[in-house]
Design a protein around this motif. Structure first.
Motif, PDB file in Angstrom:
ATOM      1  N   LYS A1073       0.832  -1.206   0.000  1.00  0.00           N
ATOM      2  CA  LYS A1073       0.000   0.000   0.000  1.00  0.00           C
ATOM      3  C   LYS A1073       0.863   1.251   0.000  1.00  0.00           C
ATOM      4  O   LYS A1073       0.541   2.252  -0.635  1.00  0.00           O
ATOM      5  N   TRP A1074       1.944   1.185   0.718  1.00  0.00           N
ATOM      6  CA  TRP A1074       2.870   2.319   0.781  1.00  0.00           C
ATOM      7  C   TRP A1074       3.337   2.703  -0.618  1.00  0.00           C
ATOM      8  O   TRP A1074       3.354   3.874  -0.991  1.00  0.00           O
ATOM      9  N   TYR A1077       0.476   4.351  -2.391  1.00  0.00           N
ATOM     10  CA  TYR A1077       0.291   5.751  -1.962  1.00  0.00           C
ATOM     11  C   TYR A1077       1.334   6.642  -2.616  1.00  0.00           C
ATOM     12  O   TYR A1077       1.040   7.744  -3.071  1.00  0.00           O
ATOM     13  N   MET A1081       0.714   9.788  -4.939  1.00  0.00           N
ATOM     14  CA  MET A1081       1.208  11.116  -4.632  1.00  0.00           C
ATOM     15  C   MET A1081       2.112  11.635  -5.746  1.00  0.00           C
ATOM     16  O   MET A1081       2.117  12.814  -6.056  1.00  0.00           O
ATOM     17  N   VAL A1086      -4.300  13.362  -4.795  1.00  0.00           N
ATOM     18  CA  VAL A1086      -4.485  13.422  -3.342  1.00  0.00           C
ATOM     19  C   VAL A1086      -5.811  12.805  -2.938  1.00  0.00           C
ATOM     20  O   VAL A1086      -5.898  12.062  -1.951  1.00  0.00           O
ATOM     21  N   LEU A1090      -6.278   9.887  -0.303  1.00  0.00           N
ATOM     22  CA  LEU A1090      -7.085  10.050   0.893  1.00  0.00           C
ATOM     23  C   LEU A1090      -8.111   8.923   0.989  1.00  0.00           C
ATOM     24  O   LEU A1090      -8.302   8.316   2.050  1.00  0.00           O
ATOM     25  N   LEU A1093      -6.523   5.673   1.902  1.00  0.00           N
ATOM     26  CA  LEU A1093      -6.120   5.626   3.312  1.00  0.00           C
ATOM     27  C   LEU A1093      -7.335   5.471   4.226  1.00  0.00           C
ATOM     28  O   LEU A1093      -7.289   4.756   5.229  1.00  0.00           O
ATOM     29  N   ALA A1179      10.606   4.047  -1.435  1.00  0.00           N
ATOM     30  CA  ALA A1179      11.640   3.313  -0.712  1.00  0.00           C
ATOM     31  C   ALA A1179      11.269   3.249   0.761  1.00  0.00           C
ATOM     32  O   ALA A1179      10.813   4.220   1.342  1.00  0.00           O
TER      33      ALA A1179
ATOM     34  N   PHE B 109       0.955   7.092  10.873  1.00  0.00           N
ATOM     35  CA  PHE B 109      -0.495   7.033  10.737  1.00  0.00           C
ATOM     36  C   PHE B 109      -1.017   5.632  11.051  1.00  0.00           C
ATOM     37  O   PHE B 109      -2.048   5.464  11.691  1.00  0.00           O
ATOM     38  N   LEU B 150      -5.413  11.836   9.544  1.00  0.00           N
ATOM     39  CA  LEU B 150      -4.941  11.533   8.196  1.00  0.00           C
ATOM     40  C   LEU B 150      -4.846  12.810   7.368  1.00  0.00           C
ATOM     41  O   LEU B 150      -3.848  13.065   6.680  1.00  0.00           O
ATOM     42  N   LEU B 154      -1.491  14.422   5.720  1.00  0.00           N
ATOM     43  CA  LEU B 154      -1.385  14.633   4.280  1.00  0.00           C
ATOM     44  C   LEU B 154      -1.180  16.105   3.954  1.00  0.00           C
ATOM     45  O   LEU B 154      -0.447  16.450   3.026  1.00  0.00           O
ATOM     46  N   VAL B 168       5.212  15.155  -2.827  1.00  0.00           N
ATOM     47  CA  VAL B 168       4.712  14.934  -1.477  1.00  0.00           C
ATOM     48  C   VAL B 168       5.865  14.442  -0.621  1.00  0.00           C
ATOM     49  O   VAL B 168       6.653  13.628  -1.063  1.00  0.00           O
ATOM     50  N   TRP B 318      -2.902  21.485  -1.498  1.00  0.00           N
ATOM     51  CA  TRP B 318      -2.945  20.799  -2.790  1.00  0.00           C
ATOM     52  C   TRP B 318      -3.004  21.820  -3.931  1.00  0.00           C
ATOM     53  O   TRP B 318      -2.427  21.624  -4.988  1.00  0.00           O
TER      54      TRP B 318
END
Lengths: 1252, 321
Positions: A1073-1074, A1077, A1081, A1086, A1090, A1093, A1179, B109, B150, B154, B168, B318
């Motif tokens: 998942k990392w 994400y 990103m 975003v 969101l 997450l 990473a 998180f 969260l 973010l 990001v 954003w």
């Protein structure tokens, strides 16, 4: 001297006289329709009128025809009248009904005379009428009037014959046992009967004789027929021998009948001079006829009507063979009428009121069609000879208007036979009442003769240029056919959905299928003709199979309604198995015959630019999937009410098995079918100027590792007496498949190889688990066998390098094999849910199918390579449609349509080993497909230049994102042990779709890594749920509690799986998942980040609830006896948990192959280390965090154990009250309190059912 | 892999481990003292939390007969371990730059809810009906405060990432580094809603009034903690102390890490002072001044105020503001 007599009357007055006679006598016959004498007499006057009109033309041949007609009519009508006199004497005071009952010989002679007077006789009739019509002056109008009058006379005649000969006497008088020997009609009637028969049999000499009498030179008469082909003559002539023999003993006669049909088939095969079209239909008639003949031996009970049955069966086969082999429209018409008569007599074999009424409709419609067809054919011939070649020449010279009219008239006759709407109404009533052994050829052969007529006349004789000429340049005849086909298809398939009577259902299905054939035929291209004829052949095989099977089932069950047949599968396994093959074939599922021809038909539609028609065909086969699957469900999965009957006799089983074998054989090797069809189309193309096209590739590649499970599926069946052995054998087969994959990796890229390995290895694990899980189930072998078929399909999907193979295997793994394993429990709920899922899969596959067809058509070749090249050059709209449709289909497979997730998911009622397998492996085929589509097929590249970059993929990403949240939301609201996991799967699939749809290396890597991780942890979680189900027999979280104390190992592996799926660092789920994400990103998405997450938070929420409600919490007192899961189940679970742990600590193990795939897809490379991605975005060091977490936990745990020197056990504190868990337990619905309710209301906006 | 030993040091000694435990327990003492003073009581000495821990370590452990023993005992350790890892990830400006490459903001998180999860699992494993109630309430609270958290995380990552041009930025050391160069985020009006949301998040995640619904003594007898005693209960207290340091330190690092001129020791003290100030402002004063929300009031509160605030900042960040 006759010509002299003719000459004395002026021709116009003769014509007028004829007209007055015809119309006046017809009116008279109508007035006296209840009196045989009246009908016979006035009918004679009608025929006299016809003769007069014929003479008016002054054509010598017509004069000869008039003589023949009058002589024959005189003999026939005298015979009928004489027989009626005898019958009337014996009947109850002037009553018509059943008058022929006590005097069968007189009755038969009456019927013979009456039918012969209509021009229908088992002995055929002289060509008098044909000669007259051929030379009839005045053009088309009188011919049509005559046809109408003849139809009216046929109506009146048939009513009388049915009333007299076939209906039971009014008083219900008991029929005399066998009075054939006592009813002696006397020499006059005998002579007349011989005359009627002789004039028919010796039609040609009689004709020459008449010509001689008129002083015409020998050979002056036109040759309207071309005699008998030996293949047709043998059953025809043999029919009478069989009949005579059957009167003495049925068994010898039955055997002779079979031999004769076999001989006929042999003769047809041996004759090299037959043109390919004739050959195709002769083989069809002979082959199917043979099956029917063998079947009839067991099906037809000995009795007074049995000899007649075999007589008419052989006559019908002779007529059909004659139709197929003749090269002249004269004989064609004669055989056509003989076919109608003999099949009519077979339809009313049972003599019930229902049968007679249906038979009447069938007879009148067929005769009417033929009566109008004849003028059409004659018109086409333009007064010349009637052999095909001559007509072809004549037709080319006709004026467009005349040509069009002639073709429409001919079509009338063919359409009735083929059952095209609106001339179909005989079909659904005749099929159910006929003996099943007759319904089969009725559907399989007779309707095909209508198609044969269309092909022969429209394409063989006329040809496309003539058809175009008829439309003055517009292809309206083709369009008319297509339109009729479309309407017929829609009508048939929709009506089939509404039937409860098995045979009616099959009859409507026939209408639908004929509609498909005619629809495609109307496209008038090389490919469409190939497709239609190929389907004719396949449909003949499968519909015969179904009707014959239905006959066997109905015979044993004693009822025709589907409900009467429920659960026959166990009592009649052979017959039912054959029926199932037929049903799957009708649905057009691979690897059965129907699929190949359906593919061809669809391709022909697409090729003709009619994607709308292709979509219509697909919709029709969707309907087919509904009603045909109903048959399967009723037979195999519904419980039997009432006694279990015996299996059908071998004489009936044998043809079923052969036909079923053909269904499979023609499905696996469609080339065999094409070998028969291709020469036909070649011939037609040469004759009618169809542009030749390359034969579409229909070969499916079967690598060894696909064959291993496909053939290995027999092992559990052979070991079915020992369920555990069967299970172990299935696991062994899958292990062997895994080995075969590893050994035969040569042709596979990393993606395919990895997917194939996952399929085989996970299948093996789940089968080991199933050995324990299915221990107390029933017919385990069935589960194992079809599971193996399913994995075979999956392996095939993985191995395919062309779209045709890909889609074939896609259908195999996502349709019937899947259905069979998910409804294994056979509960009503399982059947309902399983069916829903099956339907949804077929629907989704339809979209993929359409995309595949468009791609293959544009590329000209199904190989990925060719499609990749073609995608770049095809029109942008087409390319977008290909990618869009296939992406839609794949997304549906992954249950990614964000609205109504509840109808897209695999059902919780399936056995758990397969639920886990579907979630963890099978659904991944969707992502595999997406990857192939976007990268291997180059869909992305093709779109990149032509469309706004990423429109499709962007849409897909959003679909994934919404699905993550929505499915997680629904998971939160579930309380069923498996439903939570199923929704969770959908939610997790959303992450994968999201990752893949990003299309960047990071996104694809994240998606693939999550896919691999999900294989491990979701299967693990399902197996845990299965262990709970097995040990507690509870399905709902609300009914469990405190199981963790009883099943600590299961709890431990559950904890591992749950931590992974929630993605608590450093679990493998977090790593993947990392990366996703990060990929999001990187793209600045975003909102999607969101959402995904938030999906994680919800995932935590529902797994916490799961843990609490099932494993922890207040223990249920009724579950104190629960034991730990058996070893065969624990071992796979522990292995999976170990896999989760290892891949959590060293994600590089899975990332390395993922990176290889990413590189092979042509995306920028990734820097992979054992601990994860080593550099760049994404990473992170999973190994380091693992070490930190392990150290922290280890220190804490050690300290706690060290400090806990003394432990006291106490009761739970309840403030002194004696609280029973039942009273204090919180329902799962209440666990989340207000947020739960709010989420429920939110979800109810989309899925109303959660409100309950 | 050779940076595993420094990482272990940071987790076990500084800024996590011993340092965080001691600091966290002192903060707890300060909290109790100040609250007592506000309520016109004397209050316990600052080292009272230490004494409590020692007392618990020496006590007998009572385990309910119907509990799932392993889960019951492992739960507090789970929360403790999770916070121990988190503590190693919090940079102390001017003294400790953090551990790069460990995922930072997103790892936090995921790990921050662990003590709450541990509480839920423990309560559930105890098989007590009050534990089950506590489970439900804790879950409810978690669903409430995770979304604003969260969005805050973010927003910070977005803001810093946009400003430094990497898209990001999830690395806390980079976040701190950016603020050292460009000024604290607390000074940027765009981030004020996020800061406000974070401040509101703190009492919720620490389970102090008015958000102490899961452990409400007067309603559910401390809920999940009811059956805990001895060392196991001690671990819950330790986890709570660590978590105090983690969430306060995270707030400092994200919004006002600015160091003082001077050595590392000065900055550690400055960091502790900021943490203490943050605590007094968001936990102690609020706690002393309020009663208790009902569970749905608490839930709706987070839905109505912190979540939209944090999302506002996220949206602004954003848009590149």
């Amino acid at each position: 001297m006759a010509s002299a007599a003719v000459a004395t009357i002026s021709q116009p007055s003769l014509y007028l006289l004829g007209a007055v006679l015809v119309l006046g006598a017809a009116a008279g016959a109508w007035t006296y329709r209840r009196q045989p004498g009246g009908v016979i007499g006035f009918g004679a006057l009608v025929e006299l009128g016809v003769a007069c009109a014929g003479l008016a033309g002054g054509v010598p041949a017509a004069a000869a025809g008039a003589v023949l007609l009058l002589v024959f009519q005189a003999a026939a009508r005298l015979l009928a009248w004489g027989a009626w006199r005898r019958l009337r004497a014996g009947a109850a005071r002037g009553s018509l009904r059943g008058a022929g009952h006590g005097r069968p010989v007189s009755g038969a002679l009456f019927a013979l005379g009456m039918f012969a007077s209509l021009g229908l006789s088992p002995f055929l009739v002289p060509e008098g009428r044909l000669l007259i019509l051929h030379g009839l002056p005045g053009g088309l109008f009188p011919a049509l009037v005559l046809a109408a009058v003849s139809l009216g006379m046929a109506w009146l005649t048939l009513d009388l014959v049915q009333a007299v000969c076939f209906e039971s006497p009014a008083g219900g008088a008991a029929p005399q046992a066998d009075s054939w020997t006592r009813d002696r009609p006397g020499p006059v009637l005998a002579f007349l009967a011989v005359a009627v028969a002789g004039l028919g049999v010796l039609a040609h000499p009689a004709q020459e004789l008449a010509a001689g009498l008129l002083g015409l030179a020998p050979g002056a008469l036109p040759h309207l027929g071309d005699g008998w082909h030996p293949a047709a003559l043998v059953p025809y002539a043999g029919a009478f021998v069989v009949w005579a023999l059957a009167a003495r003993g049925l068994s010898a006669a039955r055997l002779l009948a079979v031999v004769l049909v076999a001989l006929s088939l042999g003769l047809a095969l041996a004759d090299a001079s037959l043109d390919p079209l004739a050959r195709l239909f002769a083989v069809l008639v002979g082959g199917v006829g043979l099956a029917v003949a063998v079947y009839s031996c067991g099906y037809i009970r000995p009795g007074p009507r049995a000899p007649g049955y075999f007589l008419f069966l052989l006559l019908m086969l002779g007529a059909l063979m004659g139709l197929a082999t003749t090269r002249s429209f004269g004989s064609f018409y004669g055989f056509w009428e003989l076919m109608t008569l003999s099949s009519y007599l077979l339809v009313i074999h049972e003599r019930t009121a229902e049968a007679l009424s249906a038979g009447r409709r069938y007879f009148l419609m067929s005769t009417g069609g033929a009566l109008f067809m004849l003028p059409g054919l004659l018109l086409l011939a333009g007064g010349g000879g009637l052999d095909f070649a001559a007509v072809a020449g004549a037709a080319a010279g006709l004026a467009p208007g005349v040509l069009g009219l002639a073709l429409v008239l001919a079509l009338l006759g063919f359409a009735v036979k083929a059952g095209l709407v609106p001339l179909h109404s005989w079909l659904p009533v005749a099929h159910p009442v006929a003996p099943s052994s007759i319904s089969a050829p009725l559907s399989g052969l007779l309707t095909k003769m209508g198609v044969y007529g269309i092909v022969r006349v429209f394409l063989g004789v006329c040809g496309v240029p003539v058809l175009l000429a008829a439309g003055q340049g517009t292809p309206w005849i083709g369009s008319l056919l297509t339109f009729l086909g479309l309407v017929t298809m829609a009508y048939g398939e929709i009506m089939a959905l509404r039937q409860d009577d098995l045979k009616r259902l099959l009859a409507f299905s026939t209408i639908g299928q004929i509609g498909e054939i005619v629809l495609v035929l109307g496209l008038c291209s090389w490919l469409s003709t190939t497709a239609a004829l190929s389907h004719v052949l396949n449909h003949a095989v499968m519909k015969n199979l179904l009707f014959l099977g239905a006959g066997a089932l109905i015979m044993r069950a004693g009822g025709r309604r589907l409900a009467d047949l429920s659960g026959l599968g166990r009592a009649m396994p052979w017959t039912s198995a054959c029926m199932v093959v037929g049903a799957l074939s009708v649905m057009g599922l691979p690897p059965f015959a129907g699929f190949a021809s359906k593919y061809l038909m669809l391709l022909a539609c697409v090729d003709a630019g009619r994607v709308d028609l292709a979509a219509g065909l697909l919709l029709a086969s969707l309907a087919g999937a509904v009603y045909a699957m109903r048959i399967v469900r009723v037979l195999l999965f519904e419980p039997r009410r009432g006694a279990a009957p015996a299996e059908a006799p071998w004489s009936m089983r044998l043809p079923l098995l052969v036909l079923a074998g053909l269904c499979v054989g023609l499905g696996v090797a469609p080339q065999a079918n094409l070998a028969l069809v291709a020469p036909v189309v070649g011939m037609l193309a040469a004759q009618s100027g169809l542009a030749a096209q390359a034969l579409p590739t229909l070969s499916v590649s079967w690598p060894p590792f696909v064959l291993v499970p496909m053939l290995g599926a027999a092992l559990p069946f052979l070991l079915r007496r020992n369920p555990r052995a069967a299970g172990w054998s299935a696991a062994g087969v899958l292990l062997a498949s895994a080995a075969a994959v590893a050994l035969g990796r040569g042709g596979l890229d990393t993606l395919s190889l990895s997917f194939a390995l996952i399929v085989a290895v996970m299948g093996c694990l789940n089968m080991v688990y199933a050995v324990g899980y299915m221990d107390h189930s029933h017919s385990q072998w069935r589960f194992y066998t079809f599971f193996l078929f399913m994995t075979g399909g999956l392996l095939g999907v993985a191995a395919s390098t062309d779209l045709f193979s890909f889609f074939t295997f896609w259908e195999i793994m996502s349709s019937w094999t899947l259905y069979f394993v998910i409804v294994h429990e056979e509960s009503p709920q399982a059947l309902r849910e399983g069916y829903k899922y099956f339907f949804f899969n077929v629907l989704g596959a339809g979209f993929v199918f359409l995309g595949v067809l468009l791609a293959v058509q544009a590329a000209g070749d199904p190989s990925f390579e060719a499609v990749r090249r073609a995608l770049g050059t095809m029109p942008p709209g087409t390319a977008a449609a290909v990618v869009g449709l296939m992406a839609l289909g794949f997304a549906m497979k992954a249950a990614q349509l964000p609205l109504r997730i509840d109808v897209q998911m695999h059902p919780a009622t399936a056995p758990t080993p397969v639920s886990g397998y579907i979630s963890s492996v099978l659904l991944k085929s969707a992502l595999f497909g997406l990857l192939k589509l976007f990268f291997v097929l180059g869909g992305l590249g093709a779109l990149a230049g032509l469309w706004q970059q990423g429109l499709v993929m962007g849409a897909l990403a959003w679909v994934g994102g919404v699905t993550i949240v929505l499915a997680a939301l629904l998971a939160v609201l579930q309380s069923d042990l498996k439903l939570v996991l199923i929704y969770s799967t959908v939610s997790q699939l959303g992450y994968m779709v999201l990752g893949l749809a990003l299309g960047s290396s990071l996104g694809v890597a994240g998606g693939l890594l999550h896919l691999a991780n999900h294989v491990l942890f979701k299967d693990l979680l399902f197996l845990v749920a299965g262990a709970l189900l097995l040990r507690t027999h509870r399905h709902s979280l609300d009914e469990l509690g405190g199981i963790g104390r009883r099943m600590p190992a299961t709890l431990a592996v559950f904890a591992v799986g749950a931590l992974c799926v929630v993605g608590v660092p450093p679990s493998n789920g977090f790593t993947s998942k990392w990366i996703i994400y990060q990929a999001l990103m990187e793209r600045g998405e975003v909102a999607l980040a969101l959402m995904s997450l938030i999906g994680s938070v919800l995932t935590l929420a529902y797994f916490a609830k799961y843990l609490h409600m099932a494993f922890l919490g207040q223990p249920s007192r009724e579950l104190e006896h629960v034991r730990e899961a058996p070893r065969t189940m624990l071992v796979p679970m522990i292995l999976l948990a170990a896999g989760c742990v290892v891949t959590s600590v060293f994600p590089g193990l899975l990332l390395a192959p993922v990176a290889a795939v990413v590189a092979q897809l042509g995306l920028p490379g990734l820097d992979v280390a054992p601990w994860g991605l080593a550099s760049g975005p994404g990473a992170w060091n999973a190994t380091a965090v693992s070490v930190l977490a392990a150290v922290a936990f280890g220190l804490g745990w050690g300290a706690l154990r060290l400090l806990m020197r003394s432990v006291r056990v106490s009761a739970v504190h309840t403030c002194g009250e004696d609280l029973r868990p039942e009273d204090t337990r919180m329902a799962s619905r209440g666990v989340y309190g207000l947020p739960g309710e709010m989420l429920r209301n939110l979800a109810a906006v989309v899925v109303p059912s959660v409100k309950e | 892999m050779n940076d595993i030993f420094p990482a272990l040091f940071h987790m076990l000694v500084f800024p996590g481990g011993l340092f965080a435990l001691v600091a966290g327990l002192f903060l707890k003492g300060l909290d109790r003292r100040v609250e007592a003073r506000m309520q016109r009581r004397v209050g316990p000495p600052l080292w009272q939390p230490f004494l409590d821990i020692v007392k618990l370590a020496l006590k007998q452990t009572v385990i309910p007969a119907t509990a799932q023993r392993t889960a019951f005992l492992a739960a507090p350790v789970l929360g403790f371990a999770g916070m121990a890892v988190c503590a190693a990830l919090i940079p102390v400006a001017g003294a400790y730059a953090g551990l790069p490459g460990l995922g930072d903001l997103l790892v936090l998180f995921y790990l921050l809810p662990l003590p709450a999860v541990a509480l839920m699992v423990g309560g559930s494993a105890s098989s007590s009906p009050f534990g089950a109630l506590g489970f439900s309430r804790e879950m409810c609270m978690m669903l409430a405060y995770e979304v604003p958290l969260l969005a805050v995380l973010l927003a910070v990552a977005m803001k810093v990432g946009a400003a430094t041009g990497v898209g990001v930025e999830f690395s806390l050391s980079a976040v701190v580094g950016y603020q050292l160069a460009h000024g604290s985020l607390a000074l940027d009006p765009v981030m004020w809603p996020a800061l406000a949301a974070y401040l509101l998040f703190l009492p919720g995640t620490m389970g102090v009034p008015p958000f102490d619904v899961p452990e409400a003594e007067t309603e559910v007898l401390e809920g999940p903690l009811l059956e805990y005693s001895g060392p196991a209960l001690g671990f819950f207290h330790l986890a709570s102390a660590l978590k105090t340091m983690v969430v306060l330190g995270l707030g400092v690092a994200m919004f006002f890490p600015a160091p003082l001129p001077g050595g590392a020791l000065v900055n550690v003290a400055w960091f502790l002072a900021k943490c203490a100030g943050l605590m007094l402002l968001t936990l102690t004063v609020v706690k002393a001044a309020t009663g208790r929300f009902r569970v749905e009031q608490a839930f709706l509160f987070y839905l109505k105020y912190p979540a939209p605030l944090a999302l506002l900042s996220l949206g602004l960040a954003w848009r590149g503001l």
